[in-house]
Enzyme design. Structure first.
Site, PDB file in Angstrom:
ATOM      1  N   TRP A 576       0.823  -1.205   0.000  1.00  0.00           N
ATOM      2  CA  TRP A 576       0.000   0.000   0.000  1.00  0.00           C
ATOM      3  C   TRP A 576       0.860   1.259   0.000  1.00  0.00           C
ATOM      4  O   TRP A 576       0.429   2.333   0.397  1.00  0.00           O
ATOM      5  CB  TRP A 576      -0.957  -0.024   1.178  1.00  0.00           C
ATOM      6  CG  TRP A 576      -1.962  -1.140   1.036  1.00  0.00           C
ATOM      7  CD1 TRP A 576      -2.098  -2.001  -0.016  1.00  0.00           C
ATOM      8  CD2 TRP A 576      -2.953  -1.525   1.986  1.00  0.00           C
ATOM      9  NE1 TRP A 576      -3.113  -2.885   0.221  1.00  0.00           N
ATOM     10  CE2 TRP A 576      -3.653  -2.629   1.435  1.00  0.00           C
ATOM     11  CE3 TRP A 576      -3.319  -1.052   3.242  1.00  0.00           C
ATOM     12  CZ2 TRP A 576      -4.704  -3.250   2.095  1.00  0.00           C
ATOM     13  CZ3 TRP A 576      -4.365  -1.671   3.911  1.00  0.00           C
ATOM     14  CH2 TRP A 576      -5.058  -2.758   3.345  1.00  0.00           C
ATOM     15  N   HIS A 709     -18.086  -2.836   5.460  1.00  0.00           N
ATOM     16  CA  HIS A 709     -18.079  -1.995   4.268  1.00  0.00           C
ATOM     17  C   HIS A 709     -19.494  -1.658   3.806  1.00  0.00           C
ATOM     18  O   HIS A 709     -19.673  -1.094   2.728  1.00  0.00           O
ATOM     19  CB  HIS A 709     -17.294  -2.663   3.139  1.00  0.00           C
ATOM     20  CG  HIS A 709     -15.820  -2.668   3.390  1.00  0.00           C
ATOM     21  ND1 HIS A 709     -15.194  -3.682   4.069  1.00  0.00           N
ATOM     22  CD2 HIS A 709     -14.849  -1.776   3.080  1.00  0.00           C
ATOM     23  CE1 HIS A 709     -13.900  -3.422   4.152  1.00  0.00           C
ATOM     24  NE2 HIS A 709     -13.669  -2.265   3.561  1.00  0.00           N
TER      25      HIS A 709
END
Length: 774
Positions: A576, A709
């Site tokens: 990332w 989510h």
């Protein structure tokens, strides 16, 4: 290459472009729509404005052919499902009532209806929404979005190429719909899907499209003979249609392999291939099949996934070789520029020497145009650009910022023993149970709690000087107290401090490690309206001082229950971030691991008995070809063990992974030698629990029972049902109860209700087990 040698003028183009806007205008508009502050018309207006801005930026940079249709409110795979009419039955009523609300219901779910499953887009940190298909799926063409966006670009006087996800990749990314047999193969629907694609292609041709790009990135993975036969059939049918535009089949993220000769023979008009380091084998493979005589080749020689400047001389050498292998050679990035930030010139806080080495989307567009000009006019046309490029490359190669002899010596001294715990798991787990005294089915969360408006405001106020450090830190203490109090009251067994001081799980650590550079405006889409700012790995990595001990110790001082120390693991710190391309990834991972090992030791010395080292990117970074898996997993698992192996047996090591397909890395999960792993499982209905059981995974695991989510609150009954399903695969003495992921992006009301229901479910199952039931 010094003289003009191209048969025709080389065109500069890109596969796709960042969607969010310079100031994340798309995020603000979409979230405003969700909250009722922005209506659908205003949302569409914002989106149209962003598309116009993007196209004009590309045209101004010298891009001859801009992409259309790559823009998305949430996800381009979801857009494809809408385009072909593959709307799940549970969402049909919402879509029919209001297309925009129905679209977001598929992405995020509602209180009554679950969303589509989400997982990683190949080996990137972008998440896509998984199509749900079955033998009864009926496809229907809806070219409204694609035709509309093409028309917008044409009205501006631009040459535009619509971009569609290819039919084979779309089906290979899909999964059986709920209630459909698990062994159903969506690719069997290809013959049903192809006429829909043909209709959409005809609509685009009628609307003015000369070329249409069909993305088939799944073909850079290992594909079976039957799948390759399906590819040949698909493009024989689409290429044979009479009323179609010219077809450009694009692959990216690596070498095309056995699919290359299939596509080279297909009746399509061009191929787009990756010729960066990851796809370098494509050049040799292309020559082996006799090239693409009479066809267009779009050469991806600029890295679309990393942020380092291009080596013009190296790229021009590759392009010069390709000129003899195709009828027309055009220049592009290796993939969509969706995966890099927008503009490096906005980074005024970064050392100017380092900024010279960086190319974000706008700079990459200029690089592509420069290379196309050299290919057409000869290198004499770019003399100044070549000189500047050589100087910037030399600056980076010779910079003292990139190398630290002490770090390199320490990494070279690592032995196998440094990556092994002092006791085997069976001994450790007994020591941990005696030390922690946790109940059956212990409850915990993954780490972060909601980042409230007050927290974000305090962070902004500190940055702008409206409050001092003391005032900001008091706000952090208040938040930690609230989070700890809530967890105790709710009945959670292993607490977290909530991470209120952290901006991002990678950036927070990168800002405290030498060798990293953080951006201010380098936003990249992760999923939906979730954007991250990947830091840049510039040089060798070390840890000047403890990074997490202070706030973890403060939280522990507020409670008698164990508080987890929370770290991001070395693989995820690389995955990332924008990584170095001047040394092997494994070498960089070892440096990061050694820095984190120091932090783990300091946490343990401060009294932290449970330490979680998150590795959500372990599966994401798995190479796309099976032949490359073993080498990657060797250094990836070694770096995790190097981070964690120095602790005492009674210190419990956790790790966490989310939103990926775990079945093919279960052995690697085992090789991490963590004591407990928590995994995403709610949207996939506990699939990973069965995968762990099939492998014989011997340690403790927490497959998630709360999908974070989605804004919906799962009931206690839902969580109970998922736990019972988990117990079918994992014994109660090794099963943990937790959400899928961190709670940073959720609001407090839904978080409270969801965690209360999670604890209620755990207690109900615990009580049943104690009574001899289930």
């Amino acid at each position: 290459m010094t003289e003009q040698s191209a048969a025709a003028a080389a065109r500069a183009t890109v596969y796709g472009y960042p969607r969010q806007g310079r100031n994340r205008e798309l995020k603000k508009a979409v979230e405003g729509y969700w909250q009722g502050r922005v209506d659908a018309a205003a949302l569409r207006e914002t989106a149209a404005g962003l598309r116009r801005t993007n196209w004009r930026q590309l045209a101004d940079a010298g891009i001859h052919e801009v992409p259309s249709g790559d823009f998305s409110y949430y996800d381009h795979v979801l857009d494809t499902s809408v385009m072909v009419g593959a709307v799940p039955e549970r969402h049909r009523a919402a879509v029919d009532a209001d297309e925009t609300q129905g679209y977001f219901a598929m992405a995020r779910g509602t209180q009554d209806v679950a969303p589509l499953e989400m997982t990683k887009w190949f080996d990137t940190n972008y998440h896509y929404l998984v199509p749900e298909l079955g033998p009864d799926t009926v496809f229907a063409a809806d070219s409204t979005k694609q035709v509309g966006e093409l028309t917008e670009a044409l009205v501006l006087g631009l040459t535009a190429r619509p971009v569609l996800l290819g039919p084979v990749t779309y089906l290979l990314l899909a999964k059986p719909a709920p209630g459909v047999a698990a062994d159903f193969e969506p690719l069997t629907l290809l013959d049903r899907l192809l006429p829909v694609y043909a209709e959409i292609l005809a609509d685009l041709r009628a609307a003015g499209a000369d070329w249409v790009q069909l993305d088939e990135p799944a073909l850079v993975q290992d594909r079976t003979p039957a799948e390759l036969t399906a590819v040949a059939r698909a493009y024989r049918e689409l290429g044979g249609a009479a009323d179609r535009p010219k077809l450009l089949v694009a692959s990216y993220f690596g070498r095309l392999g056995d699919a290359l000769p299939v596509l080279a023979k297909a009746p399509v008009d061009g191929l787009a291939l990756d010729f960066t380091e990851s796809g370098a084998a494509n050049l040799e493979s292309l020559a082996a099949v006799g090239g693409l005589p009479g066809k267009r080749l779009v050469a991806g020689v600029v890295d679309g996934r990393n942020i380092w400047i291009n080596d013009f001389e190296k790229s021009l050498a590759t392009l010069g070789t390709l000129l003899g292998l195709a009828g027309q050679v055009d220049v592009s990035a290796s993939c969509s520029l969706l995966h890099v930030p927008l503009d490096a010139t906005a980074e005024g806080d970064i050392d100017p020497e380092i900024v010279r080495w960086l190319a974000f989307a706008r700079q990459k567009s200029t690089e592509i145009a420069t290379l196309a000009r050299a290919l057409t006019e000869g290198t004499a046309a770019i003399t100044a650009e070549l000189a500047a490029n050589r100087a910037a490359l030399a600056s980076r190669a010779g910079s003292a910022l990139t190398r630290d002899p002490a770090v390199r010596a320490r990494a070279a001294a690592v032995t196998d023993a440094d990556g092994r715990r002092s006791q085997p798991y069976a001994v450790r787990t007994a020591a941990q149970r005696a030390h922690l005294r946790l109940p059956l089915l212990p409850t915990t969360t993954i780490g972060s709690f909601p980042q409230t408006t007050e927290l974000r405001t305090a962070r902004a106020d500190l940055r702008k000087g409206r409050i001092d450090t003391a005032g900001y830190e008091e706000r952090i203490r208040e938040e930690i107290r609230e989070v700890v109090t809530f967890q105790e009251k709710t009945g959670i067994d292993v607490l977290v401090h909530g991470e209120p001081e952290r901006n991002d799980m990678v950036q927070y650590f990168a800002e405290q490690l030498t060798g990293y550079v953080a951006t201010r405006h380098g936003w990249v889409q992760s999923y939906g309206t979730r954007y991250v700012r990947p830091p840049v790995l510039v040089g060798d990595i070390s840890r000047p001082e403890p990074m997490t001990v202070r706030w973890t110790s403060y939280a522990q001082s507020l409670t008698d229950r164990p508080v987890k120390g929370m770290l991001t693991g070395p693989v995820t710190m690389l995955a990332w971030s924008f990584v170095r391309d001047d040394q092997p990834l494994g070498d960089t991972a070892r440096q990061v691991a050694l820095a984190l090992r120091e932090e783990v030791g300091d946490l343990e010395a401060a009294g932290t008995s449970v330490i979680q080292v998150d590795e959500p990117a372990l599966r994401e970074t798995l190479p796309l070809r099976a032949a490359d898996h073993a080498g990657y997993l060797a250094w990836a698992t070694e770096s995790f063990r190097l981070t964690t192996a120095g602790v005492r047996p009674e210190t419990q090591i956790h790790t966490h992974m989310c939103y990926a397909e775990f079945g093919d890395i279960v052995q690697a999960i085992d090789d991490l030698d963590a004591d407990v792993i928590s995994l995403e499982a709610a949207r996939s209905h506990m699939q990973v629990a069965g995968e762990l059981a099939a492998h014989g995974y011997p340690r403790e695991a927490g497959p998630g029972v709360y999908d974070i989510h989605s804004p919906r609150v799962p009931s206690a009954e839902e969580a109970t049902a998922l736990l019972r399903k988990g117990l079918e695969a994992i014994p109660a003495e090794r099963l943990w109860v937790n959400p899928d992921c961190g709670l940073k992006t959720r609001g407090w009301p839904e978080t409270r209700a969801s965690l209360e229901n999670l604890v209620t479910a755990a207690r109900a199952i615990r009580t049943g087990l104690a009574a001899g039931g289930s």
